[in-house]
Design a protein around this motif. Structure first.
Motif, PDB file in Angstrom:
ATOM      1  N   HIS A  52       0.869  -1.180   0.000  1.00 54.07           N
ATOM      2  CA  HIS A  52       0.000   0.000   0.000  1.00 54.07           C
ATOM      3  C   HIS A  52       0.901   1.224   0.000  1.00 54.07           C
ATOM      4  CE1 HIS A  52      -3.362  -2.669   0.904  1.00 54.07           C
ATOM      5  NE2 HIS A  52      -2.638  -3.176   1.886  1.00 54.07           N
ATOM      6  N   TRP A  53       1.129   1.788  -1.177  1.00 58.02           N
ATOM      7  CA  TRP A  53       2.124   2.851  -1.342  1.00 58.02           C
ATOM      8  C   TRP A  53       1.855   4.054  -0.450  1.00 58.02           C
ATOM      9  CZ3 TRP A  53       2.557   2.991  -7.445  1.00 58.02           C
ATOM     10  CH2 TRP A  53       3.128   1.785  -7.862  1.00 58.02           C
ATOM     11  N   PHE A  54       0.604   4.401  -0.285  1.00 58.15           N
ATOM     12  CA  PHE A  54       0.239   5.555   0.553  1.00 58.15           C
ATOM     13  C   PHE A  54      -0.439   5.121   1.846  1.00 58.15           C
ATOM     14  CE2 PHE A  54      -0.179   8.728  -3.240  1.00 58.15           C
ATOM     15  CZ  PHE A  54       1.173   8.573  -3.485  1.00 58.15           C
ATOM     16  N   GLY A  55      -0.304   3.861   2.222  1.00 55.22           N
ATOM     17  CA  GLY A  55      -0.917   3.365   3.441  1.00 55.22           C
ATOM     18  C   GLY A  55      -2.397   3.085   3.273  1.00 55.22           C
ATOM     19  N   THR A  56      -3.057   2.805   4.382  1.00 53.42           N
ATOM     20  CA  THR A  56      -4.495   2.540   4.377  1.00 53.42           C
ATOM     21  C   THR A  56      -5.187   3.470   5.372  1.00 53.42           C
ATOM     22  OG1 THR A  56      -4.288   0.826   6.083  1.00 53.42           O
ATOM     23  CG2 THR A  56      -4.141   0.120   3.780  1.00 53.42           C
ATOM     24  N   ASP A  57      -6.493   3.636   5.201  1.00 51.34           N
ATOM     25  CA  ASP A  57      -7.241   4.523   6.086  1.00 51.34           C
ATOM     26  C   ASP A  57      -7.845   3.744   7.249  1.00 51.34           C
ATOM     27  OD1 ASP A  57      -9.365   3.152   4.995  1.00 51.34           O
ATOM     28  OD2 ASP A  57     -10.183   4.859   3.908  1.00 51.34           O
ATOM     29  N   THR A 221     -17.479   8.422  -0.955  1.00 50.90           N
ATOM     30  CA  THR A 221     -16.878   8.950  -2.176  1.00 50.90           C
ATOM     31  C   THR A 221     -15.443   9.407  -1.916  1.00 50.90           C
ATOM     32  OG1 THR A 221     -19.057   9.730  -2.876  1.00 50.90           O
ATOM     33  CG2 THR A 221     -17.147  10.614  -4.030  1.00 50.90           C
ATOM     34  N   PRO A 222     -14.476   8.987  -2.746  1.00 51.59           N
ATOM     35  CA  PRO A 222     -13.069   9.333  -2.511  1.00 51.59           C
ATOM     36  C   PRO A 222     -12.719  10.711  -3.070  1.00 51.59           C
ATOM     37  CG  PRO A 222     -13.217   7.873  -4.391  1.00 51.59           C
ATOM     38  CD  PRO A 222     -14.620   8.035  -3.871  1.00 51.59           C
ATOM     39  N   GLU A 223     -13.153  11.761  -2.402  1.00 51.97           N
ATOM     40  CA  GLU A 223     -12.825  13.119  -2.813  1.00 51.97           C
ATOM     41  C   GLU A 223     -11.739  13.652  -1.898  1.00 51.97           C
ATOM     42  OE1 GLU A 223     -12.572  17.140  -3.621  1.00 51.97           O
ATOM     43  OE2 GLU A 223     -13.264  16.419  -1.660  1.00 51.97           O
ATOM     44  N   TRP A 224     -10.791  14.419  -2.428  1.00 53.15           N
ATOM     45  CA  TRP A 224      -9.606  14.811  -1.670  1.00 53.15           C
ATOM     46  C   TRP A 224      -9.955  15.609  -0.423  1.00 53.15           C
ATOM     47  CZ3 TRP A 224      -6.458  16.565  -6.556  1.00 53.15           C
ATOM     48  CH2 TRP A 224      -6.006  15.422  -7.220  1.00 53.15           C
ATOM     49  N   GLY A 225     -10.854  16.560  -0.540  1.00 57.84           N
ATOM     50  CA  GLY A 225     -11.234  17.343   0.635  1.00 57.84           C
ATOM     51  C   GLY A 225     -11.885  16.480   1.697  1.00 57.84           C
ATOM     52  N   ARG A 226     -12.710  15.538   1.268  1.00 59.72           N
ATOM     53  CA  ARG A 226     -13.351  14.624   2.208  1.00 59.72           C
ATOM     54  C   ARG A 226     -12.317  13.724   2.877  1.00 59.72           C
ATOM     55  NH1 ARG A 226     -17.750  15.016   5.183  1.00 59.72           N
ATOM     56  NH2 ARG A 226     -17.816  13.093   6.376  1.00 59.72           N
ATOM     57  N   MET A 227     -11.304  13.305   2.117  1.00 60.29           N
ATOM     58  CA  MET A 227     -10.246  12.471   2.677  1.00 60.29           C
ATOM     59  C   MET A 227      -9.453  13.241   3.728  1.00 60.29           C
ATOM     60  SD  MET A 227      -8.958  10.545  -0.801  1.00 60.29           S
ATOM     61  CE  MET A 227      -7.696   9.584   0.032  1.00 60.29           C
ATOM     62  N   VAL A 247      -0.837  16.823  -0.547  1.00 58.63           N
ATOM     63  CA  VAL A 247       0.188  16.953  -1.586  1.00 58.63           C
ATOM     64  C   VAL A 247      -0.442  16.846  -2.966  1.00 58.63           C
ATOM     65  CG1 VAL A 247       2.212  15.843  -2.597  1.00 58.63           C
ATOM     66  CG2 VAL A 247       2.080  16.148  -0.127  1.00 58.63           C
ATOM     67  N   ALA A 248      -1.424  15.969  -3.126  1.00 59.93           N
ATOM     68  CA  ALA A 248      -2.112  15.837  -4.414  1.00 59.93           C
ATOM     69  C   ALA A 248      -2.794  17.143  -4.802  1.00 59.93           C
ATOM     70  CB  ALA A 248      -3.142  14.698  -4.342  1.00 59.93           C
ATOM     71  N   ILE A 249      -3.482  17.769  -3.857  1.00 63.36           N
ATOM     72  CA  ILE A 249      -4.130  19.051  -4.127  1.00 63.36           C
ATOM     73  C   ILE A 249      -3.092  20.100  -4.494  1.00 63.36           C
ATOM     74  CG2 ILE A 249      -5.454  20.933  -3.094  1.00 63.36           C
ATOM     75  CD1 ILE A 249      -6.899  18.849  -1.393  1.00 63.36           C
TER      76      ILE A 249
END
Length: 272
Positions: A52-57, A221-227, A247-249
């Motif tokens: 999992h390159w960016f880990g898990t939630d 829903t996997p939206e960046w702000g929600r994440m 970082v993605a944003i």
């Protein structure tokens, strides 16, 4: 000439980067077999690793896969909002500038009312009244942002409508619709395109902001702000939940801003 060639190289470079981002957003989710919605509590809050390159939630979902899917959603919403704002504002601005008189007064007063409120605050209020959803967030930001385009286009139309070729078209019997479509609208498009390009990065931030506050995309829903909102309570024990969406944003907004600046230089060489 040398400066212009340098500007073109910058524009091509940033266009390639933008194209790569759009390509990732379009085909990235199709290339992933990871289910971004299914929970696996046995893998919850795992640190970044080869699996999992960016880990898990907190629910064991792969953060990298959700960010890639979120890129498609964020870019799609931003393009939709900017397109709707530009089309609505351009239509209103062309009509107001061409006809003038009471039509212009009514439309411009409406623009003044919309511009007088802080944009994001008004968008939050509209989205809050309608309820949190992707569609409502798009509608709220569109209602807030179209007035700027209307004022820009109206000022250009006021300048263009007195030109000789517009007068000649009127004397030849051309209808107002034909004059607006053939002679006035094309002269407004370069500035509208530049303004729209500069707004794309801003819209990504505002979409993320609405979702962070609960007025945009809703779980799962996997939206960046929600994440970012979901990861803030785990900032100390699982910082990757906020670092990677943030970082993605940052990267996407930076590329959009650099691209829009280079586009402005290409379409308006007088600034050189």
């Amino acid at each position: 000439m040398k400066i212009m060639n340098e500007k073109k190289r910058y524009f091509i470079t940033y266009s390639v980067l933008l194209g790569v981002m759009i390509l990732i957003a379009l085909i990235g989710p199709l290339c992933m077999s990871t289910d971004i919605y299914t929970s696996d509590l046995g893998r919850a809050l795992q640190a970044p690793s080869a699996d999992h390159w960016f880990g898990t939630d907190k629910l064991g979902r792969d953060v990298f896969a959700r960010i890639i899917h979120g890129m498609q959603l964020s870019l799609g919403m931003s393009f939709s909002i900017v397109s709707l704002m530009a089309m609505t504002g351009t239509l209103v601005g062309v009509v107001a500038g061409f006809y003038g008189g009471k039509v212009e007064m009514v439309l411009m007063r409406l623009c003044d009312i919309m511009i007088s409120f802080p944009g994001i605050i008004l968008a939050i209020a509209i989205a809050g009244v309608m309820g949190g959803s992707i569609g409502n967030a798009i509608l709220a930001l569109t209602l807030v942002g179209w007035a700027k385009y209307a004022r820009i286009v109206r000022s250009l139309v006021l300048k263009v409508r007195g030109e000789d070729y517009v007068t000649a078209a009127r004397l030849s019997g051309a209808s107002p619709f034909v004059i607006m479509r053939r002679h006035i609208l094309p002269n407004t498009l370069p500035l509208v395109c530049v303004t729209a390009g500069m707004d794309l990065g801003t819209m990504i931030l505002e979409v993320a902001g609405l979702s962070f506050l609960g007025f945009g995309a809703q779980p799962p829903t996997p939206e960046w702000g929600r994440m970012l909102n979901e990861g803030r309570q785990y900032l100390q024990m699982a910082p990757w939940l906020m670092v990677f969406p943030g970082v993605a944003i940052l990267l996407v907004v930076t590329v959009f801003n650099l691209w829009s600046d280079s586009l402005r230089d290409i379409l308006d060489p007088k600034q050189l």
